[in-house]
Design a protein around this motif. Structure first.
Motif, PDB file in Angstrom:
ATOM      1  N   GLN A 116     -13.093   0.348   5.108  1.00  0.00           N
ATOM      2  CA  GLN A 116     -14.403  -0.622   5.906  1.00  0.00           C
ATOM      3  C   GLN A 116     -16.089  -0.739   5.199  1.00  0.00           C
ATOM      4  O   GLN A 116     -16.305   0.055   4.531  1.00  0.00           O
ATOM      5  CB  GLN A 116     -14.437  -0.020   7.008  1.00  0.00           C
ATOM      6  CG  GLN A 116     -13.045   0.069   8.343  1.00  0.00           C
ATOM      7  CD  GLN A 116     -14.014  -0.032   9.695  1.00  0.00           C
ATOM      8  OE1 GLN A 116     -14.809   0.329  10.303  1.00  0.00           O
ATOM      9  NE2 GLN A 116     -12.721   0.715  10.542  1.00  0.00           N
ATOM     10  N   VAL A 128       0.396  -1.217  -0.443  1.00  0.00           N
ATOM     11  CA  VAL A 128       0.108   0.292   0.021  1.00  0.00           C
ATOM     12  C   VAL A 128       0.957   0.599   0.130  1.00  0.00           C
ATOM     13  O   VAL A 128       1.713   1.473   0.213  1.00  0.00           O
ATOM     14  CB  VAL A 128      -0.939   0.337   1.598  1.00  0.00           C
ATOM     15  CG1 VAL A 128      -1.685  -1.004   1.077  1.00  0.00           C
ATOM     16  CG2 VAL A 128      -0.651   0.099   2.635  1.00  0.00           C
ATOM     17  N   ALA A 168      -3.718   1.441   7.742  1.00  0.00           N
ATOM     18  CA  ALA A 168      -4.796   0.124   7.374  1.00  0.00           C
ATOM     19  C   ALA A 168      -5.987   0.071   8.524  1.00  0.00           C
ATOM     20  O   ALA A 168      -5.562   0.809   9.537  1.00  0.00           O
ATOM     21  CB  ALA A 168      -3.895  -0.676   8.134  1.00  0.00           C
ATOM     22  N   PRO A 169      -7.607  -0.973   8.304  1.00  0.00           N
ATOM     23  CA  PRO A 169      -8.222  -0.842   8.919  1.00  0.00           C
ATOM     24  C   PRO A 169      -7.751  -1.453  10.490  1.00  0.00           C
ATOM     25  O   PRO A 169      -6.768  -2.256  10.803  1.00  0.00           O
ATOM     26  CB  PRO A 169      -9.372  -1.470   9.023  1.00  0.00           C
ATOM     27  CG  PRO A 169      -7.680  -2.484   7.317  1.00  0.00           C
ATOM     28  CD  PRO A 169      -7.133  -1.547   6.705  1.00  0.00           C
ATOM     29  N   LEU A 174      -9.363   6.540   6.022  1.00  0.00           N
ATOM     30  CA  LEU A 174      -8.332   5.412   4.963  1.00  0.00           C
ATOM     31  C   LEU A 174      -8.271   5.135   3.983  1.00  0.00           C
ATOM     32  O   LEU A 174      -9.474   6.045   2.881  1.00  0.00           O
ATOM     33  CB  LEU A 174      -9.420   4.042   5.487  1.00  0.00           C
ATOM     34  CG  LEU A 174      -9.767   3.298   6.866  1.00  0.00           C
ATOM     35  CD1 LEU A 174     -11.058   2.147   7.120  1.00  0.00           C
ATOM     36  CD2 LEU A 174      -8.493   2.987   7.396  1.00  0.00           C
ATOM     37  N   HIS A 209      -8.801  -0.448   2.013  1.00  0.00           N
ATOM     38  CA  HIS A 209      -8.839  -0.785   2.780  1.00  0.00           C
ATOM     39  C   HIS A 209     -10.048   0.402   3.346  1.00  0.00           C
ATOM     40  O   HIS A 209     -10.271  -0.126   4.983  1.00  0.00           O
ATOM     41  CB  HIS A 209      -7.669   0.319   3.471  1.00  0.00           C
ATOM     42  CG  HIS A 209      -6.029  -0.585   3.460  1.00  0.00           C
ATOM     43  ND1 HIS A 209      -5.402  -1.642   3.700  1.00  0.00           N
ATOM     44  CD2 HIS A 209      -5.201  -0.137   2.399  1.00  0.00           C
ATOM     45  CE1 HIS A 209      -4.097  -1.876   3.137  1.00  0.00           C
ATOM     46  NE2 HIS A 209      -4.832  -1.392   2.327  1.00  0.00           N
TER      47      HIS A 209
END
Length: 320
Positions: free
Chosen positions: A319, A27, A33-34, A313, A317
């Motif tokens: 949600q 990335v 990152a979640p 995010l 990534h």
């Protein structure tokens, strides 16, 4: 005393983007990152804020310290419903007393604050219904009543008032207590509000107190409030000898609880920070012995919580 429940801050630990990029190469550096399973850091954040203890500096014997105390550079003022007594801070000697006639319009003064040469008292018709509130103003030199500002029937019972950062701040209390002759709670404690007002006492913002603190107040409510030298709002209840140190929230309608400070021998009620000297002190009362108390409070030891309650995010990534 109500069961002390743990408050959940909802702060989740986030994984930094740079570390993820270096370890996986998958990335870009600017993507976050979640968050996944709770970590030790997020679990620690769920416990109550730290507890500190204030040190008693001096006590003063009075005859009417029943509701609160106010303070300026040379004097302190104890409040008792229809009376306010001015005392010399150096000797404790009572100097002047304002007394309202029992049949007069002043019924229940909860606390007071000195701003300039005026003493502003938070007043209500507690525990009559509907709730009515006003601010009653006195000349600190003569203790004569000089002005009044009425809220009429409003958000609850006005219990405290302070001046901070170019605005007025106040607490409107509601109660789970059922008054004599009534069948319903006096407003319900969870409806208690902290408000910010302009120079004309018009509300411009309002906040809630965390329910965990309100549970400690029950069946009563928020009795005292004063802005400390640390730039935080210190709140007290009706009965317990502890102050709750609050920040205005970064988002949302609820104040952020950052610390609790134990006040030995205090039995709740109104408080006042003495900000007139180089060494600020916190003042309170002990109702059972009718004393005014001055404390050295460890405000410099209190730090703000770390971490953030949100993250941004990047692609890949989000949600779902």
């Amino acid at each position: 005393m109500p069961t002390r429940a743990k408050i959940a801050t909802g702060l989740a630990a986030s994984i930094t983007v740079g570390a993820l990029a270096l370890s996986t190469g998958l990335v870009p550096a600017q993507a976050a990152a979640p968050a996944h399973a709770p970590t030790a850091a997020s679990a620690a954040a769920a416990v109550e804020p730290p507890v500190f203890t204030a040190t008693l500096s001096r006590s003063y014997d009075t005859f009417d310290a029943n509701q609160a105390v106010a303070v300026d550079k040379k004097y302190f003022y104890v409040v008792d419903n229809r009376k306010i007594t001015k005392h010399d801070k150096a000797t404790g000697k009572p100097l002047l007393q304002f007394v309202s006639d029992p049949a007069g319009p002043i019924i229940h003064m909860d606390s007071a604050v000195v701003v300039g040469d005026k003493l502003y008292a938070a007043h209500s018709n507690y525990d009559q219904s509907p709730m009515e509130s006003s601010i009653e103003v006195f000349d600190t030199k003569t203790m004569r009543h000089v002005d009044t500002y009425s809220f009429g029937i409003y958000r609850g019972s006005l219990t405290w008032l302070d001046r901070h950062d170019g605005a007025w701040w106040a607490g409107f209390a509601n109660y789970d207590e059922v008054p004599d002759g009534e069948t319903e709670p006096y407003g319900e404690t969870y409806n208690t509000q902290i408000v910010k007002m302009d120079d004309h006492f018009q509300v411009v913002e309002s906040w809630n107190i965390p329910k965990t603190i309100l549970d400690r107040f029950k069946p009563m409510s928020n009795s005292g409030g004063s802005w400390g030298p640390d730039g935080r709002l210190w709140l007290t209840g009706h009965d317990l000898g502890e102050a709750y140190v609050m920040n205005l929230p970064a988002a949302g309608p609820e104040l952020e609880w950052v610390a609790t400070v134990t006040l030995p021998n205090v039995e709740g009620q109104g408080i006042a920070w003495d900000r007139s000297g180089d060494k600020p002190t916190l003042w309170a009362i002990k109702r059972s012995t009718s004393q005014a108390l001055s404390f050295t409070a460890p405000y410099r030891s209190i730090s703000d919580p770390h971490g953030s309650s949100w993250q941004v995010l990047g692609p890949g990534h989000f949600q779902q």
